[in-house]
Write a protein that holds these residues in place. Structure first.
Motif, PDB file in Angstrom:
ATOM      1  N   GLY A  54      19.242 -12.393   5.793  1.00  0.00           N
ATOM      2  CA  GLY A  54      18.189 -12.766   4.461  1.00  0.00           C
ATOM      3  C   GLY A  54      17.317 -11.517   4.273  1.00  0.00           C
ATOM      4  N   LEU A  55      16.822 -10.935   5.083  1.00  0.00           N
ATOM      5  CA  LEU A  55      16.134  -9.609   4.738  1.00  0.00           C
ATOM      6  C   LEU A  55      17.186  -8.339   3.992  1.00  0.00           C
ATOM      7  CD1 LEU A  55      14.039  -8.747   7.898  1.00  0.00           C
ATOM      8  CD2 LEU A  55      13.059  -9.035   5.438  1.00  0.00           C
ATOM      9  N   PHE A  56      18.359  -8.450   4.523  1.00  0.00           N
ATOM     10  CA  PHE A  56      19.330  -7.898   3.540  1.00  0.00           C
ATOM     11  C   PHE A  56      19.552  -8.209   2.167  1.00  0.00           C
ATOM     12  CE2 PHE A  56      23.722  -6.600   2.338  1.00  0.00           C
ATOM     13  CZ  PHE A  56      23.442  -5.324   2.285  1.00  0.00           C
ATOM     14  N   ALA A  57      19.449  -9.454   2.049  1.00  0.00           N
ATOM     15  CA  ALA A  57      19.759 -10.009   0.680  1.00  0.00           C
ATOM     16  C   ALA A  57      18.639  -9.786  -0.130  1.00  0.00           C
ATOM     17  CB  ALA A  57      19.971 -11.589   1.018  1.00  0.00           C
ATOM     18  N   VAL A  58      17.173 -10.108   0.452  1.00  0.00           N
ATOM     19  CA  VAL A  58      16.097  -9.825  -0.385  1.00  0.00           C
ATOM     20  C   VAL A  58      16.098  -8.555  -0.632  1.00  0.00           C
ATOM     21  CG1 VAL A  58      13.608  -9.927  -0.172  1.00  0.00           C
ATOM     22  CG2 VAL A  58      14.865 -11.985   0.680  1.00  0.00           C
ATOM     23  N   GLY A  59      16.217  -7.341   0.165  1.00  0.00           N
ATOM     24  CA  GLY A  59      16.211  -6.166   0.001  1.00  0.00           C
ATOM     25  C   GLY A  59      17.300  -5.508  -0.937  1.00  0.00           C
ATOM     26  N   SER A  60      18.163  -6.030  -0.913  1.00  0.00           N
ATOM     27  CA  SER A  60      19.484  -5.820  -2.093  1.00  0.00           C
ATOM     28  C   SER A  60      19.040  -6.137  -3.504  1.00  0.00           C
ATOM     29  CB  SER A  60      20.587  -6.477  -1.444  1.00  0.00           C
ATOM     30  OG  SER A  60      21.450  -6.239  -2.618  1.00  0.00           O
ATOM     31  N   MET A  61      18.598  -7.302  -3.351  1.00  0.00           N
ATOM     32  CA  MET A  61      18.107  -8.093  -5.041  1.00  0.00           C
ATOM     33  C   MET A  61      16.997  -7.456  -5.424  1.00  0.00           C
ATOM     34  SD  MET A  61      19.686 -11.823  -4.719  1.00  0.00           S
ATOM     35  CE  MET A  61      19.617 -12.383  -3.058  1.00  0.00           C
ATOM     36  N   TYR A  62      15.790  -7.361  -4.619  1.00  0.00           N
ATOM     37  CA  TYR A  62      14.477  -6.763  -5.086  1.00  0.00           C
ATOM     38  C   TYR A  62      14.207  -5.564  -4.688  1.00  0.00           C
ATOM     39  CZ  TYR A  62      13.788 -11.587  -6.598  1.00  0.00           C
ATOM     40  OH  TYR A  62      13.768 -12.848  -7.268  1.00  0.00           O
ATOM     41  N   ARG A  63      15.189  -4.617  -4.532  1.00  0.00           N
ATOM     42  CA  ARG A  63      14.854  -3.360  -4.152  1.00  0.00           C
ATOM     43  C   ARG A  63      13.946  -2.454  -5.207  1.00  0.00           C
ATOM     44  NH1 ARG A  63      20.145  -3.399  -5.655  1.00  0.00           N
ATOM     45  NH2 ARG A  63      20.770  -2.184  -7.704  1.00  0.00           N
ATOM     46  N   ARG A  64      14.147  -2.442  -6.241  1.00  0.00           N
ATOM     47  CA  ARG A  64      13.004  -1.844  -7.136  1.00  0.00           C
ATOM     48  C   ARG A  64      11.739  -2.555  -7.243  1.00  0.00           C
ATOM     49  NH1 ARG A  64      16.209   0.788 -12.112  1.00  0.00           N
ATOM     50  NH2 ARG A  64      18.120   1.286 -11.236  1.00  0.00           N
ATOM     51  N   PRO A  65      11.597  -3.854  -7.175  1.00  0.00           N
ATOM     52  CA  PRO A  65      10.155  -4.260  -7.331  1.00  0.00           C
ATOM     53  C   PRO A  65       9.444  -3.848  -5.947  1.00  0.00           C
ATOM     54  CG  PRO A  65      11.521  -5.881  -8.132  1.00  0.00           C
ATOM     55  CD  PRO A  65      12.277  -4.870  -7.921  1.00  0.00           C
ATOM     56  N   ILE A  66      10.115  -4.016  -4.853  1.00  0.00           N
ATOM     57  CA  ILE A  66       9.813  -3.729  -3.388  1.00  0.00           C
ATOM     58  C   ILE A  66       9.354  -2.145  -3.197  1.00  0.00           C
ATOM     59  CG2 ILE A  66      10.288  -3.111  -1.015  1.00  0.00           C
ATOM     60  CD1 ILE A  66      12.201  -5.997  -1.469  1.00  0.00           C
ATOM     61  N   LYS A  67      10.360  -1.172  -4.004  1.00  0.00           N
ATOM     62  CA  LYS A  67       9.997   0.064  -3.994  1.00  0.00           C
ATOM     63  C   LYS A  67       8.786   0.464  -4.833  1.00  0.00           C
ATOM     64  CE  LYS A  67      11.756   4.488  -5.149  1.00  0.00           C
ATOM     65  NZ  LYS A  67      12.986   4.964  -6.017  1.00  0.00           N
ATOM     66  N   TYR A  68       8.676  -0.305  -5.952  1.00  0.00           N
ATOM     67  CA  TYR A  68       7.409  -0.205  -6.824  1.00  0.00           C
ATOM     68  C   TYR A  68       6.082  -0.624  -6.160  1.00  0.00           C
ATOM     69  CZ  TYR A  68       4.077  -1.333 -10.363  1.00  0.00           C
ATOM     70  OH  TYR A  68       2.658  -1.258 -11.059  1.00  0.00           O
ATOM     71  N   TYR A  69       5.956  -1.907  -5.411  1.00  0.00           N
ATOM     72  CA  TYR A  69       4.837  -2.208  -4.668  1.00  0.00           C
ATOM     73  C   TYR A  69       4.609  -1.270  -3.627  1.00  0.00           C
ATOM     74  CZ  TYR A  69       4.699  -6.341  -7.563  1.00  0.00           C
ATOM     75  OH  TYR A  69       4.465  -7.131  -8.752  1.00  0.00           O
ATOM     76  N   TRP A  70       5.551  -0.953  -2.922  1.00  0.00           N
ATOM     77  CA  TRP A  70       5.336   0.019  -1.915  1.00  0.00           C
ATOM     78  C   TRP A  70       4.706   1.311  -2.039  1.00  0.00           C
ATOM     79  CZ3 TRP A  70       5.584  -0.436   3.298  1.00  0.00           C
ATOM     80  CH2 TRP A  70       5.426   0.901   4.216  1.00  0.00           C
ATOM     81  N   THR A  71       5.063   2.178  -3.095  1.00  0.00           N
ATOM     82  CA  THR A  71       4.401   3.126  -3.520  1.00  0.00           C
ATOM     83  C   THR A  71       3.157   2.891  -4.076  1.00  0.00           C
ATOM     84  OG1 THR A  71       5.712   2.730  -5.851  1.00  0.00           O
ATOM     85  CG2 THR A  71       6.674   4.485  -4.297  1.00  0.00           C
ATOM     86  N   LYS A  72       2.798   1.613  -4.594  1.00  0.00           N
ATOM     87  CA  LYS A  72       1.566   1.431  -5.176  1.00  0.00           C
ATOM     88  C   LYS A  72       0.568   1.063  -3.941  1.00  0.00           C
ATOM     89  CE  LYS A  72      -0.744  -1.991  -8.300  1.00  0.00           C
ATOM     90  NZ  LYS A  72      -0.387  -3.148  -9.089  1.00  0.00           N
ATOM     91  N   TRP A  73       1.126   0.337  -3.085  1.00  0.00           N
ATOM     92  CA  TRP A  73       0.177  -0.026  -1.914  1.00  0.00           C
ATOM     93  C   TRP A  73      -0.173   1.452  -1.108  1.00  0.00           C
ATOM     94  CZ3 TRP A  73       3.578  -4.785  -0.793  1.00  0.00           C
ATOM     95  CH2 TRP A  73       2.925  -5.846  -1.701  1.00  0.00           C
ATOM     96  N   ARG A  74       0.524   2.453  -1.242  1.00  0.00           N
ATOM     97  CA  ARG A  74       0.604   3.561  -0.219  1.00  0.00           C
ATOM     98  C   ARG A  74      -0.253   4.744  -0.898  1.00  0.00           C
ATOM     99  NH1 ARG A  74       3.391   4.888   4.660  1.00  0.00           N
ATOM    100  NH2 ARG A  74       3.033   6.928   3.709  1.00  0.00           N
ATOM    101  N   GLN A  75      -0.377   4.554  -2.569  1.00  0.00           N
ATOM    102  CA  GLN A  75      -1.315   5.253  -3.087  1.00  0.00           C
ATOM    103  C   GLN A  75      -2.763   5.330  -2.510  1.00  0.00           C
ATOM    104  OE1 GLN A  75      -0.664   5.033  -7.146  1.00  0.00           O
ATOM    105  NE2 GLN A  75       1.209   5.845  -7.322  1.00  0.00           N
ATOM    106  N   PRO A  76      -3.616   6.366  -2.440  1.00  0.00           N
ATOM    107  CA  PRO A  76      -4.983   6.171  -1.732  1.00  0.00           C
ATOM    108  C   PRO A  76      -5.773   5.731  -3.156  1.00  0.00           C
ATOM    109  CG  PRO A  76      -4.278   8.382  -2.165  1.00  0.00           C
ATOM    110  CD  PRO A  76      -3.150   7.757  -2.365  1.00  0.00           C
ATOM    111  N   THR A  77      -6.561   4.781  -2.823  1.00  0.00           N
ATOM    112  CA  THR A  77      -7.443   4.316  -3.799  1.00  0.00           C
ATOM    113  C   THR A  77      -8.754   5.181  -4.211  1.00  0.00           C
ATOM    114  OG1 THR A  77      -8.805   2.677  -2.230  1.00  0.00           O
ATOM    115  CG2 THR A  77      -6.854   1.823  -3.441  1.00  0.00           C
ATOM    116  N   GLU A  78      -9.247   5.378  -5.262  1.00  0.00           N
ATOM    117  CA  GLU A  78     -10.420   6.198  -5.466  1.00  0.00           C
ATOM    118  C   GLU A  78     -11.492   5.301  -5.464  1.00  0.00           C
ATOM    119  OE1 GLU A  78     -10.257   8.717  -9.048  1.00  0.00           O
ATOM    120  OE2 GLU A  78      -8.105   8.914  -8.908  1.00  0.00           O
TER     121      GLU A  78
END
Length: 85
Positions: A54-78
């Motif tokens: 299931g994790l493989f399927a979710v990661g495969s289908m939603y790889r771009r949104p997951i990458k977007y949210y990952w980079t958004k959450w990793r950015q330091p907040t000002e």
């Protein structure tokens, strides 16, 4: 029962993928938010191997949104800036 829910989730995700791009946002986000709950449910009923697939399927289908949210959450907040003297 969780397997049937997972199959319906995959079909719904496939249907959302066939929509025009400007209509992906809301249903795609809803399905992405449902995915962890579905995976936990599958884990209780079917075991860790089903969760791995299931994790493989979710990661495969939603790889771009997951990458977007990952980079958004990793950015330091000002925070509030202190005036320099």
């Amino acid at each position: 029962m969780s397997l049937i829910a997972a199959i319906l989730w995959v079909l719904a995700t496939t249907a959302v993928a066939m929509l025009p791009v400007e209509r992906h946002f809301v249903p795609g986000r809803i399905l992405l938010c449902i995915a962890p709950f579905l995976l936990v449910w599958m884990g209780f009923e079917l075991g860790w191997m089903a969760v791995a697939f299931g994790l493989f399927a979710v990661g495969s289908m939603y790889r771009r949104p997951i990458k977007y949210y990952w980079t958004k959450w990793r950015q330091p907040t000002e925070g509030p800036q202190c005036p320099s003297r």
